[in-house]
Scaffold this motif. Structure first.
Motif, short mmCIF file in Angstrom:
data_model
loop_
_atom_site.label_atom_id
_atom_site.label_comp_id
_atom_site.label_asym_id
_atom_site.label_seq_id
_atom_site.Cartn_x
_atom_site.Cartn_y
_atom_site.Cartn_z
N LEU A 26 0.82 -1.21 0.00
CA LEU A 26 0.00 0.00 0.00
C LEU A 26 0.86 1.27 0.00
N ALA A 27 2.02 1.21 0.65
CA ALA A 27 2.93 2.36 0.63
C ALA A 27 3.39 2.66 -0.79
N ALA A 28 3.65 1.60 -1.56
CA ALA A 28 4.03 1.79 -2.96
C ALA A 28 2.89 2.40 -3.76
N GLU A 29 1.65 1.95 -3.48
CA GLU A 29 0.49 2.52 -4.15
C GLU A 29 0.35 4.01 -3.85
N VAL A 30 0.61 4.38 -2.59
CA VAL A 30 0.51 5.79 -2.21
C VAL A 30 1.51 6.63 -2.99
N MET A 31 2.75 6.14 -3.12
CA MET A 31 3.75 6.88 -3.89
C MET A 31 3.29 7.10 -5.32
N ASP A 32 2.77 6.04 -5.94
CA ASP A 32 2.32 6.14 -7.33
C ASP A 32 1.15 7.12 -7.46
N LEU A 33 0.15 6.98 -6.60
CA LEU A 33 -1.03 7.82 -6.69
C LEU A 33 -0.70 9.29 -6.45
N LEU A 34 0.15 9.55 -5.46
CA LEU A 34 0.52 10.94 -5.18
C LEU A 34 1.28 11.55 -6.36
N ASP A 35 2.19 10.78 -6.94
CA ASP A 35 2.99 11.35 -8.03
C ASP A 35 2.20 11.52 -9.31
N ALA A 36 1.09 10.80 -9.44
CA ALA A 36 0.23 11.01 -10.59
C ALA A 36 -0.56 12.31 -10.45
N LEU A 37 -0.70 12.82 -9.22
CA LEU A 37 -1.56 13.98 -8.96
C LEU A 37 -0.80 15.27 -8.66
N VAL A 38 0.37 15.16 -8.02
CA VAL A 38 0.99 16.35 -7.44
C VAL A 38 1.43 17.38 -8.47
N THR A 39 1.89 16.94 -9.65
CA THR A 39 2.38 17.93 -10.61
C THR A 39 1.25 18.76 -11.20
N THR A 40 0.02 18.27 -11.11
CA THR A 40 -1.11 19.06 -11.59
C THR A 40 -1.20 20.38 -10.82
N ILE A 41 -0.99 20.33 -9.51
CA ILE A 41 -1.03 21.53 -8.68
C ILE A 41 0.27 22.33 -8.79
N ALA A 42 1.39 21.64 -8.84
CA ALA A 42 2.69 22.32 -8.78
C ALA A 42 3.17 22.82 -10.13
N ALA A 43 2.54 22.40 -11.23
CA ALA A 43 3.06 22.71 -12.57
C ALA A 43 3.29 24.20 -12.82
N PRO A 44 2.34 25.10 -12.50
CA PRO A 44 2.60 26.52 -12.76
C PRO A 44 3.84 27.05 -12.02
N THR A 45 4.03 26.61 -10.77
CA THR A 45 5.20 27.04 -10.01
C THR A 45 6.47 26.48 -10.61
N ILE A 46 6.43 25.22 -11.03
CA ILE A 46 7.61 24.60 -11.65
C ILE A 46 8.00 25.35 -12.92
N GLN A 47 7.03 25.67 -13.75
CA GLN A 47 7.34 26.39 -14.99
C GLN A 47 7.92 27.77 -14.70
#
Length: 481
Positions: A26-47
Protein backbone atom coordinates in the motif's frame (compact mmCIF):
# COMPACT_ATOMS: atom_id res chain seq x y z
CA UNK A 1 10.09 -17.73 2.16
CA UNK A 2 9.72 -18.77 -1.49
CA UNK A 3 6.36 -19.67 -2.98
CA UNK A 4 6.24 -21.56 -6.29
CA UNK A 5 2.93 -21.47 -8.14
CA UNK A 6 1.62 -23.28 -11.19
CA UNK A 7 -1.65 -23.55 -13.03
CA UNK A 8 -2.50 -26.53 -10.90
CA UNK A 9 -2.36 -24.56 -7.66
CA UNK A 10 -5.78 -24.65 -6.04
CA UNK A 11 -5.03 -23.74 -2.43
CA UNK A 12 -3.20 -20.71 -1.10
CA UNK A 13 -1.42 -21.13 2.22
CA UNK A 14 -1.53 -18.05 4.44
CA UNK A 15 1.77 -16.24 4.72
CA UNK A 16 2.83 -15.30 8.24
CA UNK A 17 3.69 -11.66 7.54
CA UNK A 18 0.90 -11.07 5.03
CA UNK A 19 -0.71 -8.09 6.80
CA UNK A 20 2.63 -6.33 7.26
CA UNK A 21 3.46 -7.08 3.63
CA UNK A 22 0.11 -5.59 2.60
CA UNK A 23 1.02 -2.26 4.18
CA UNK A 24 4.34 -2.32 2.31
CA UNK A 25 2.42 -2.78 -0.94
CA UNK A 26 0.00 0.00 0.00
CA UNK A 27 2.93 2.36 0.63
CA UNK A 28 4.03 1.79 -2.96
CA UNK A 29 0.49 2.52 -4.15
CA UNK A 30 0.51 5.79 -2.21
CA UNK A 31 3.75 6.88 -3.89
CA UNK A 32 2.32 6.14 -7.33
CA UNK A 33 -1.03 7.82 -6.69
CA UNK A 34 0.52 10.94 -5.18
CA UNK A 35 2.99 11.35 -8.03
CA UNK A 36 0.23 11.01 -10.59
CA UNK A 37 -1.56 13.98 -8.96
CA UNK A 38 0.99 16.35 -7.44
CA UNK A 39 2.38 17.93 -10.61
CA UNK A 40 -1.11 19.06 -11.59
CA UNK A 41 -1.03 21.53 -8.68
CA UNK A 42 2.69 22.32 -8.78
CA UNK A 43 3.06 22.71 -12.57
CA UNK A 44 2.60 26.52 -12.76
CA UNK A 45 5.20 27.04 -10.01
CA UNK A 46 7.61 24.60 -11.65
CA UNK A 47 7.34 26.39 -14.99
CA UNK A 48 7.85 29.76 -13.33
CA UNK A 49 11.07 28.59 -11.66
CA UNK A 50 12.57 26.23 -14.24
CA UNK A 51 11.39 28.08 -17.31
CA UNK A 52 10.40 26.13 -20.37
CA UNK A 53 7.39 26.49 -22.62
CA UNK A 54 3.77 25.81 -21.81
CA UNK A 55 4.21 22.25 -23.06
CA UNK A 56 6.34 21.57 -19.96
CA UNK A 57 3.15 21.77 -17.89
CA UNK A 58 1.58 19.07 -20.08
CA UNK A 59 4.62 16.80 -20.25
CA UNK A 60 4.94 16.69 -16.45
CA UNK A 61 1.75 14.62 -16.34
CA UNK A 62 1.73 13.06 -19.81
CA UNK A 63 5.32 11.78 -19.61
CA UNK A 64 4.56 9.90 -16.39
CA UNK A 65 1.23 8.40 -17.47
CA UNK A 66 2.42 7.51 -20.98
CA UNK A 67 5.43 5.63 -19.61
CA UNK A 68 3.20 3.90 -17.08
CA UNK A 69 0.69 2.94 -19.78
CA UNK A 70 3.14 1.18 -22.08
CA UNK A 71 5.04 -0.50 -19.24
CA UNK A 72 2.29 -1.96 -17.06
CA UNK A 73 1.62 -5.30 -18.80
CA UNK A 74 5.31 -6.04 -19.26
CA UNK A 75 5.93 -5.03 -15.64
CA UNK A 76 3.57 -7.73 -14.44
CA UNK A 77 5.23 -10.37 -16.61
CA UNK A 78 8.67 -9.42 -15.32
CA UNK A 79 7.43 -10.45 -11.88
CA UNK A 80 6.17 -13.76 -13.25
CA UNK A 81 9.55 -14.47 -14.84
CA UNK A 82 12.07 -13.15 -12.32
CA UNK A 83 10.15 -13.06 -9.03
CA UNK A 84 7.65 -10.54 -7.70
CA UNK A 85 9.65 -9.59 -4.61
CA UNK A 86 12.77 -8.95 -6.68
CA UNK A 87 10.91 -6.80 -9.21
CA UNK A 88 9.04 -4.96 -6.43
CA UNK A 89 12.35 -4.00 -4.82
CA UNK A 90 13.86 -3.00 -8.19
CA UNK A 91 10.76 -0.95 -9.01
CA UNK A 92 10.74 0.77 -5.60
CA UNK A 93 14.46 1.55 -5.79
CA UNK A 94 14.15 2.90 -9.32
CA UNK A 95 11.08 4.97 -8.46
CA UNK A 96 12.87 6.48 -5.46
CA UNK A 97 15.98 7.33 -7.46
CA UNK A 98 13.83 8.83 -10.23
CA UNK A 99 12.04 10.93 -7.58
CA UNK A 100 15.41 12.21 -6.40
CA UNK A 101 16.32 13.12 -9.99
CA UNK A 102 13.02 14.99 -10.31
CA UNK A 103 13.75 16.86 -7.10
CA UNK A 104 17.23 18.00 -8.20
CA UNK A 105 16.34 18.75 -11.84
CA UNK A 106 17.81 21.99 -13.14
CA UNK A 107 16.27 22.05 -16.62
CA UNK A 108 12.80 21.26 -17.97
CA UNK A 109 14.26 18.46 -20.10
CA UNK A 110 15.87 16.79 -17.10
CA UNK A 111 12.62 16.96 -15.14
CA UNK A 112 10.54 15.49 -17.96
CA UNK A 113 13.06 12.66 -18.49
CA UNK A 114 13.00 11.93 -14.76
CA UNK A 115 9.19 11.84 -14.79
CA UNK A 116 9.27 9.31 -17.64
CA UNK A 117 11.74 7.25 -15.60
CA UNK A 118 9.36 7.43 -12.63
CA UNK A 119 6.54 6.11 -14.79
CA UNK A 120 8.62 3.21 -16.13
CA UNK A 121 9.71 2.08 -12.68
CA UNK A 122 6.16 2.58 -11.41
CA UNK A 123 5.02 0.16 -14.13
CA UNK A 124 7.48 -2.39 -12.74
CA UNK A 125 6.51 -1.74 -9.12
CA UNK A 126 2.70 -1.61 -9.04
CA UNK A 127 1.72 -4.94 -10.71
CA UNK A 128 3.87 -6.96 -8.29
CA UNK A 129 1.82 -5.93 -5.27
CA UNK A 130 -1.48 -7.16 -6.71
CA UNK A 131 0.08 -10.50 -7.67
CA UNK A 132 1.66 -10.95 -4.25
CA UNK A 133 -1.63 -10.30 -2.46
CA UNK A 134 -3.29 -13.10 -4.41
CA UNK A 135 -0.49 -15.46 -3.35
CA UNK A 136 -0.17 -14.41 0.31
CA UNK A 137 -3.82 -14.38 1.37
CA UNK A 138 -6.25 -17.29 1.61
CA UNK A 139 -9.51 -16.91 -0.35
CA UNK A 140 -11.53 -15.93 2.72
CA UNK A 141 -9.22 -12.96 3.39
CA UNK A 142 -8.73 -11.73 -0.17
CA UNK A 143 -11.78 -9.46 -0.10
CA UNK A 144 -10.60 -7.80 3.10
CA UNK A 145 -7.07 -7.34 1.70
CA UNK A 146 -8.24 -5.79 -1.59
CA UNK A 147 -10.77 -3.75 0.37
CA UNK A 148 -7.87 -1.83 1.91
CA UNK A 149 -7.10 -0.29 -1.48
CA UNK A 150 -10.33 1.73 -1.50
CA UNK A 151 -9.57 3.86 1.59
CA UNK A 152 -5.91 4.27 0.59
CA UNK A 153 -6.80 5.42 -2.92
CA UNK A 154 -9.46 7.73 -1.50
CA UNK A 155 -7.13 9.33 1.04
CA UNK A 156 -4.44 9.76 -1.61
CA UNK A 157 -6.82 11.33 -4.12
CA UNK A 158 -8.21 13.69 -1.48
CA UNK A 159 -4.91 14.54 0.16
CA UNK A 160 -2.58 14.50 -2.86
CA UNK A 161 -3.40 17.91 -4.36
CA UNK A 162 -3.71 19.53 -0.92
CA UNK A 163 -0.37 18.02 0.17
CA UNK A 164 1.27 19.24 -3.03
CA UNK A 165 -0.06 22.77 -2.55
CA UNK A 166 1.01 22.83 1.09
CA UNK A 167 4.53 21.59 0.32
CA UNK A 168 5.02 24.15 -2.44
CA UNK A 169 3.74 27.02 -0.29
CA UNK A 170 5.62 25.92 2.83
CA UNK A 171 8.95 25.96 0.96
CA UNK A 172 10.70 23.62 3.42
CA UNK A 173 14.47 24.21 3.52
CA UNK A 174 14.09 26.45 0.47
CA UNK A 175 13.11 23.45 -1.69
CA UNK A 176 9.76 24.85 -2.91
CA UNK A 177 8.14 22.55 -5.50
CA UNK A 178 11.03 20.08 -5.28
CA UNK A 179 9.70 18.74 -1.98
CA UNK A 180 6.73 17.11 -3.78
CA UNK A 181 9.30 14.67 -5.21
CA UNK A 182 11.81 14.57 -2.35
CA UNK A 183 9.09 13.43 0.07
CA UNK A 184 9.20 10.10 -1.80
CA UNK A 185 12.74 9.42 -0.57
CA UNK A 186 11.89 8.34 3.01
CA UNK A 187 8.73 6.55 1.85
CA UNK A 188 10.60 4.73 -0.91
CA UNK A 189 13.53 3.79 1.30
CA UNK A 190 11.20 2.44 3.98
CA UNK A 191 9.27 0.47 1.35
CA UNK A 192 12.47 -1.10 0.00
CA UNK A 193 13.78 -2.12 3.44
CA UNK A 194 10.40 -3.47 4.52
CA UNK A 195 9.99 -5.35 1.22
CA UNK A 196 13.35 -7.07 1.68
CA UNK A 197 12.27 -8.16 5.15
CA UNK A 198 8.57 -8.97 4.83
CA UNK A 199 7.61 -9.76 1.23
CA UNK A 200 7.67 -13.42 0.15
CA UNK A 201 9.37 -14.41 -3.08
CA UNK A 202 7.06 -15.71 -5.77
CA UNK A 203 7.39 -16.61 -9.43
CA UNK A 204 5.28 -18.61 -11.84
CA UNK A 205 6.56 -21.96 -13.04
CA UNK A 206 4.78 -21.45 -16.38
CA UNK A 207 5.33 -17.71 -16.83
CA UNK A 208 4.72 -16.27 -20.29
CA UNK A 209 7.63 -14.78 -22.21
CA UNK A 210 8.09 -11.08 -22.80
CA UNK A 211 6.78 -9.63 -26.04
CA UNK A 212 9.41 -6.93 -26.48
CA UNK A 213 8.62 -6.21 -30.17
CA UNK A 214 4.98 -5.71 -29.14
CA UNK A 215 6.06 -3.27 -26.41
CA UNK A 216 8.19 -1.34 -28.91
CA UNK A 217 5.35 -1.10 -31.44
CA UNK A 218 2.68 0.08 -28.99
CA UNK A 219 5.12 2.52 -27.35
CA UNK A 220 5.99 4.04 -30.73
CA UNK A 221 2.30 4.27 -31.67
CA UNK A 222 1.39 6.05 -28.43
CA UNK A 223 4.34 8.46 -28.67
CA UNK A 224 3.56 9.32 -32.32
CA UNK A 225 0.08 10.34 -31.17
CA UNK A 226 0.80 12.23 -27.95
CA UNK A 227 3.98 14.11 -28.98
CA UNK A 228 2.45 16.19 -31.81
CA UNK A 229 -0.68 16.87 -29.76
CA UNK A 230 1.45 18.55 -27.10
CA UNK A 231 4.15 20.19 -29.23
CA UNK A 232 2.13 21.01 -32.34
CA UNK A 233 0.52 24.20 -31.03
CA UNK A 234 3.82 25.83 -30.05
CA UNK A 235 5.35 24.96 -33.43
CA UNK A 236 2.44 26.28 -35.47
CA UNK A 237 1.11 22.82 -36.43
CA UNK A 238 3.61 21.97 -39.18
CA UNK A 239 2.77 19.17 -41.61
CA UNK A 240 4.85 16.60 -39.75
CA UNK A 241 2.57 16.81 -36.70
CA UNK A 242 -0.41 15.58 -38.75
CA UNK A 243 1.79 12.99 -40.46
CA UNK A 244 2.87 11.76 -37.03
CA UNK A 245 -0.73 11.36 -35.84
CA UNK A 246 -1.61 9.50 -39.04
CA UNK A 247 1.45 7.30 -38.59
CA UNK A 248 0.32 6.45 -35.05
CA UNK A 249 -2.90 4.94 -36.46
CA UNK A 250 -0.86 2.88 -38.92
CA UNK A 251 1.46 1.79 -36.10
CA UNK A 252 -1.46 0.68 -33.91
CA UNK A 253 -2.73 -1.37 -36.87
CA UNK A 254 0.71 -2.93 -37.35
CA UNK A 255 0.77 -3.73 -33.62
CA UNK A 256 -2.60 -5.48 -33.87
CA UNK A 257 -1.48 -7.48 -36.89
CA UNK A 258 1.76 -8.48 -35.19
CA UNK A 259 -0.05 -9.61 -32.04
CA UNK A 260 -2.43 -11.77 -34.10
CA UNK A 261 0.45 -13.45 -35.90
CA UNK A 262 2.35 -13.96 -32.67
CA UNK A 263 -0.65 -15.64 -31.05
CA UNK A 264 -1.27 -17.79 -34.16
CA UNK A 265 2.33 -19.03 -34.04
CA UNK A 266 1.88 -20.22 -30.45
CA UNK A 267 3.92 -17.47 -28.81
CA UNK A 268 2.66 -15.26 -25.96
CA UNK A 269 1.23 -11.94 -27.20
CA UNK A 270 1.38 -8.74 -25.19
CA UNK A 271 -2.41 -8.42 -25.54
CA UNK A 272 -4.69 -11.36 -26.35
CA UNK A 273 -5.92 -10.57 -29.91
CA UNK A 274 -9.35 -12.18 -29.39
CA UNK A 275 -10.21 -9.35 -26.99
CA UNK A 276 -10.57 -6.93 -29.89
CA UNK A 277 -13.23 -9.11 -31.51
CA UNK A 278 -15.50 -8.56 -28.51
CA UNK A 279 -17.81 -5.59 -28.86
CA UNK A 280 -18.14 -5.14 -25.10
CA UNK A 281 -14.40 -4.96 -24.54
CA UNK A 282 -13.55 -2.65 -27.46
CA UNK A 283 -16.47 -0.40 -26.52
CA UNK A 284 -15.22 -0.39 -22.93
CA UNK A 285 -11.72 0.54 -24.06
CA UNK A 286 -12.93 3.52 -26.09
CA UNK A 287 -15.29 4.57 -23.29
CA UNK A 288 -12.42 4.34 -20.79
CA UNK A 289 -10.16 6.35 -23.07
CA UNK A 290 -12.77 9.13 -23.31
CA UNK A 291 -13.62 9.05 -19.60
CA UNK A 292 -10.07 9.05 -18.20
CA UNK A 293 -8.91 11.60 -20.79
CA UNK A 294 -11.56 13.97 -19.51
CA UNK A 295 -10.68 13.44 -15.85
CA UNK A 296 -6.93 14.06 -16.21
CA UNK A 297 -7.24 16.86 -18.74
CA UNK A 298 -9.83 18.65 -16.62
CA UNK A 299 -7.60 18.38 -13.53
CA UNK A 300 -4.65 20.03 -15.30
CA UNK A 301 -6.68 22.84 -16.86
CA UNK A 302 -8.55 23.59 -13.63
CA UNK A 303 -5.25 23.95 -11.77
CA UNK A 304 -3.95 26.36 -14.41
CA UNK A 305 -7.22 28.32 -14.32
CA UNK A 306 -7.23 28.74 -10.53
CA UNK A 307 -3.55 29.67 -10.23
CA UNK A 308 -2.70 31.57 -13.42
CA UNK A 309 -6.20 32.96 -13.95
CA UNK A 310 -7.67 33.55 -10.49
CA UNK A 311 -4.32 34.10 -8.75
CA UNK A 312 -4.73 31.34 -6.17
CA UNK A 313 -1.67 29.98 -4.38
CA UNK A 314 -0.87 26.27 -4.90
CA UNK A 315 -2.40 25.46 -1.49
CA UNK A 316 -5.56 27.46 -2.27
CA UNK A 317 -5.83 25.65 -5.61
CA UNK A 318 -5.50 22.27 -3.89
CA UNK A 319 -8.15 23.17 -1.32
CA UNK A 320 -10.46 24.51 -4.04
CA UNK A 321 -10.42 21.08 -5.68
CA UNK A 322 -11.20 19.33 -2.40
CA UNK A 323 -15.01 19.18 -2.98
CA UNK A 324 -14.42 17.10 -6.10
CA UNK A 325 -12.21 14.64 -4.22
CA UNK A 326 -14.67 14.40 -1.33
CA UNK A 327 -17.51 13.99 -3.81
CA UNK A 328 -15.60 11.06 -5.30
CA UNK A 329 -15.48 9.47 -1.84
CA UNK A 330 -19.26 9.90 -1.48
CA UNK A 331 -19.94 8.48 -4.94
CA UNK A 332 -17.68 5.49 -4.38
CA UNK A 333 -19.27 4.89 -0.97
CA UNK A 334 -22.78 4.92 -2.46
CA UNK A 335 -21.71 2.43 -5.09
CA UNK A 336 -20.18 0.10 -2.51
CA UNK A 337 -23.29 0.37 -0.32
CA UNK A 338 -25.25 -1.76 -2.76
CA UNK A 339 -25.94 0.42 -5.79
CA UNK A 340 -23.26 -1.33 -7.85
CA UNK A 341 -24.81 -4.77 -7.43
CA UNK A 342 -28.35 -3.46 -7.83
CA UNK A 343 -27.91 -1.23 -10.89
CA UNK A 344 -24.89 -2.70 -12.72
CA UNK A 345 -24.30 -0.80 -15.96
CA UNK A 346 -27.03 1.65 -15.00
CA UNK A 347 -24.87 3.00 -12.18
CA UNK A 348 -22.11 3.82 -14.63
CA UNK A 349 -24.62 5.66 -16.81
CA UNK A 350 -26.08 7.56 -13.86
CA UNK A 351 -22.55 8.52 -12.84
CA UNK A 352 -21.69 10.03 -16.22
CA UNK A 353 -24.94 12.03 -16.21
CA UNK A 354 -24.29 13.38 -12.70
CA UNK A 355 -20.71 14.20 -13.65
CA UNK A 356 -21.83 16.02 -16.82
CA UNK A 357 -24.42 17.96 -14.81
CA UNK A 358 -21.72 19.01 -12.35
CA UNK A 359 -19.47 20.15 -15.20
CA UNK A 360 -22.36 22.17 -16.66
CA UNK A 361 -23.01 23.80 -13.27
CA UNK A 362 -19.30 24.62 -13.04
CA UNK A 363 -19.27 26.20 -16.52
CA UNK A 364 -22.34 28.32 -15.73
CA UNK A 365 -20.84 29.42 -12.40
CA UNK A 366 -17.67 30.59 -14.13
CA UNK A 367 -19.73 32.36 -16.81
CA UNK A 368 -21.95 34.20 -14.32
CA UNK A 369 -19.30 35.11 -11.74
CA UNK A 370 -16.48 35.95 -14.14
CA UNK A 371 -13.05 36.52 -12.62
CA UNK A 372 -14.64 37.29 -9.23
CA UNK A 373 -15.51 33.64 -8.69
CA UNK A 374 -14.34 32.14 -5.41
CA UNK A 375 -13.70 28.66 -4.06
CA UNK A 376 -17.10 28.40 -2.38
CA UNK A 377 -18.93 29.27 -5.59
CA UNK A 378 -17.02 26.55 -7.48
CA UNK A 379 -17.67 23.93 -4.79
CA UNK A 380 -21.21 22.74 -5.80
CA UNK A 381 -20.26 21.98 -9.41
CA UNK A 382 -17.01 20.30 -8.36
CA UNK A 383 -18.81 18.19 -5.74
CA UNK A 384 -21.28 16.93 -8.36
CA UNK A 385 -18.40 16.12 -10.70
CA UNK A 386 -16.75 14.13 -7.92
CA UNK A 387 -19.90 12.21 -6.97
CA UNK A 388 -20.49 11.28 -10.60
CA UNK A 389 -16.86 10.26 -10.98
CA UNK A 390 -17.08 7.92 -7.99
CA UNK A 391 -20.33 6.38 -9.24
CA UNK A 392 -18.83 5.81 -12.69
CA UNK A 393 -15.43 4.45 -11.68
CA UNK A 394 -16.71 1.99 -9.07
CA UNK A 395 -18.39 -0.43 -11.52
CA UNK A 396 -16.36 0.38 -14.65
CA UNK A 397 -13.69 -2.32 -14.62
CA UNK A 398 -16.00 -5.07 -13.37
CA UNK A 399 -18.62 -4.30 -16.03
CA UNK A 400 -16.11 -4.20 -18.91
CA UNK A 401 -14.35 -7.40 -17.76
CA UNK A 402 -17.70 -9.20 -17.65
CA UNK A 403 -17.58 -9.20 -21.45
CA UNK A 404 -14.42 -11.32 -21.71
CA UNK A 405 -13.75 -15.00 -21.12
CA UNK A 406 -12.10 -16.05 -17.82
CA UNK A 407 -8.85 -17.08 -19.56
CA UNK A 408 -8.66 -13.61 -21.15
CA UNK A 409 -9.24 -11.65 -17.93
CA UNK A 410 -5.55 -11.20 -17.05
CA UNK A 411 -4.68 -9.67 -20.41
CA UNK A 412 -7.92 -7.66 -20.44
CA UNK A 413 -7.34 -6.25 -16.96
CA UNK A 414 -3.78 -5.19 -17.81
CA UNK A 415 -4.95 -3.64 -21.08
CA UNK A 416 -7.70 -1.65 -19.34
CA UNK A 417 -5.24 -0.34 -16.76
CA UNK A 418 -2.92 0.69 -19.60
CA UNK A 419 -5.85 2.42 -21.35
CA UNK A 420 -6.56 4.31 -18.12
CA UNK A 421 -3.00 5.67 -18.10
CA UNK A 422 -2.99 6.34 -21.85
CA UNK A 423 -6.25 8.25 -21.40
CA UNK A 424 -4.52 10.40 -18.79
CA UNK A 425 -1.72 11.23 -21.24
CA UNK A 426 -4.16 11.98 -24.08
CA UNK A 427 -6.38 14.13 -21.87
CA UNK A 428 -3.41 16.15 -20.68
CA UNK A 429 -2.31 16.62 -24.29
CA UNK A 430 -5.68 17.41 -25.88
CA UNK A 431 -7.42 19.51 -23.21
CA UNK A 432 -4.19 21.23 -22.21
CA UNK A 433 -3.47 22.15 -25.84
CA UNK A 434 -7.04 23.39 -26.32
CA UNK A 435 -6.79 25.59 -23.22
CA UNK A 436 -3.43 27.12 -24.20
CA UNK A 437 -4.61 27.59 -27.79
CA UNK A 438 -7.69 29.52 -26.67
CA UNK A 439 -5.58 31.72 -24.39
CA UNK A 440 -3.22 32.34 -27.32
CA UNK A 441 -6.26 33.48 -29.34
CA UNK A 442 -6.85 36.19 -26.72
CA UNK A 443 -9.68 34.40 -24.96
CA UNK A 444 -9.92 35.15 -21.25
CA UNK A 445 -9.03 32.52 -18.66
CA UNK A 446 -12.71 32.19 -17.77
CA UNK A 447 -13.85 31.70 -21.37
CA UNK A 448 -11.05 29.22 -22.03
CA UNK A 449 -11.97 27.26 -18.93
CA UNK A 450 -15.64 27.19 -19.92
CA UNK A 451 -14.82 25.87 -23.38
CA UNK A 452 -12.64 23.15 -21.88
CA UNK A 453 -15.41 22.16 -19.47
CA UNK A 454 -17.89 21.79 -22.35
CA UNK A 455 -15.41 19.53 -24.15
CA UNK A 456 -15.32 17.46 -20.96
CA UNK A 457 -19.13 17.25 -21.12
CA UNK A 458 -18.80 15.99 -24.70
CA UNK A 459 -16.38 13.27 -23.61
CA UNK A 460 -18.82 12.21 -20.89
CA UNK A 461 -21.64 12.07 -23.47
CA UNK A 462 -19.44 9.78 -25.58
CA UNK A 463 -18.76 7.59 -22.53
CA UNK A 464 -22.51 7.40 -21.86
CA UNK A 465 -23.30 6.40 -25.45
CA UNK A 466 -20.59 3.72 -25.54
CA UNK A 467 -21.77 2.28 -22.23
CA UNK A 468 -24.68 0.63 -24.09
CA UNK A 469 -22.11 -1.73 -25.64
CA UNK A 470 -21.17 -3.02 -22.20
CA UNK A 471 -22.70 -6.00 -20.35
CA UNK A 472 -25.59 -5.09 -18.05
CA UNK A 473 -23.96 -6.69 -15.03
CA UNK A 474 -20.58 -7.85 -13.75
CA UNK A 475 -20.04 -11.55 -13.27
CA UNK A 476 -21.02 -12.66 -9.74
CA UNK A 477 -17.43 -13.58 -8.88
CA UNK A 478 -16.25 -10.10 -9.89
CA UNK A 479 -18.62 -8.16 -7.66
CA UNK A 480 -16.64 -6.06 -5.24
CA UNK A 481 -13.31 -7.34 -6.56
Amino acid sequence: MTVTASAATTEVQPYRWRWVALFVILAAEVMDLLDALVTTIAAPTIQKELGGSESLVQWLGAGYTLAMAVGLITGGRLGDLYGRKRMFVIGACGFTVASLLCGVSVTPEMLIASRVLQGLFGAVLIPQGLGLIKEMFPPQELGKAFGMFGPVMTISSVGGPVLAGWLVDADFFGTGWRMIFLINLPIGLAAVLAALRFLPEHRLANATRLDLPGVALVSAAAFLLVFPLIQGRELGWPAWTFASMAASIVMFAVFGRYESRRAASGRDPLITPTLFRKRAFTGGMVAGLAFFSGIMGFGLVFSLYTQAGLGFTPLEAGLTGLPQALGGVVGFGLAMAGLQEKLGRGLLQIGTVVMAAGAAVLAMTIHLAGMEVGSWQLAPGLALVGIGMGLTMAPFFDIVLAGVEPHESGSASGTLTGVQQLGGALGTAVLGTLFFNLLGSEWSFGASMQATVWVEVGLLALTFALSYLLPRRARPEQQGA
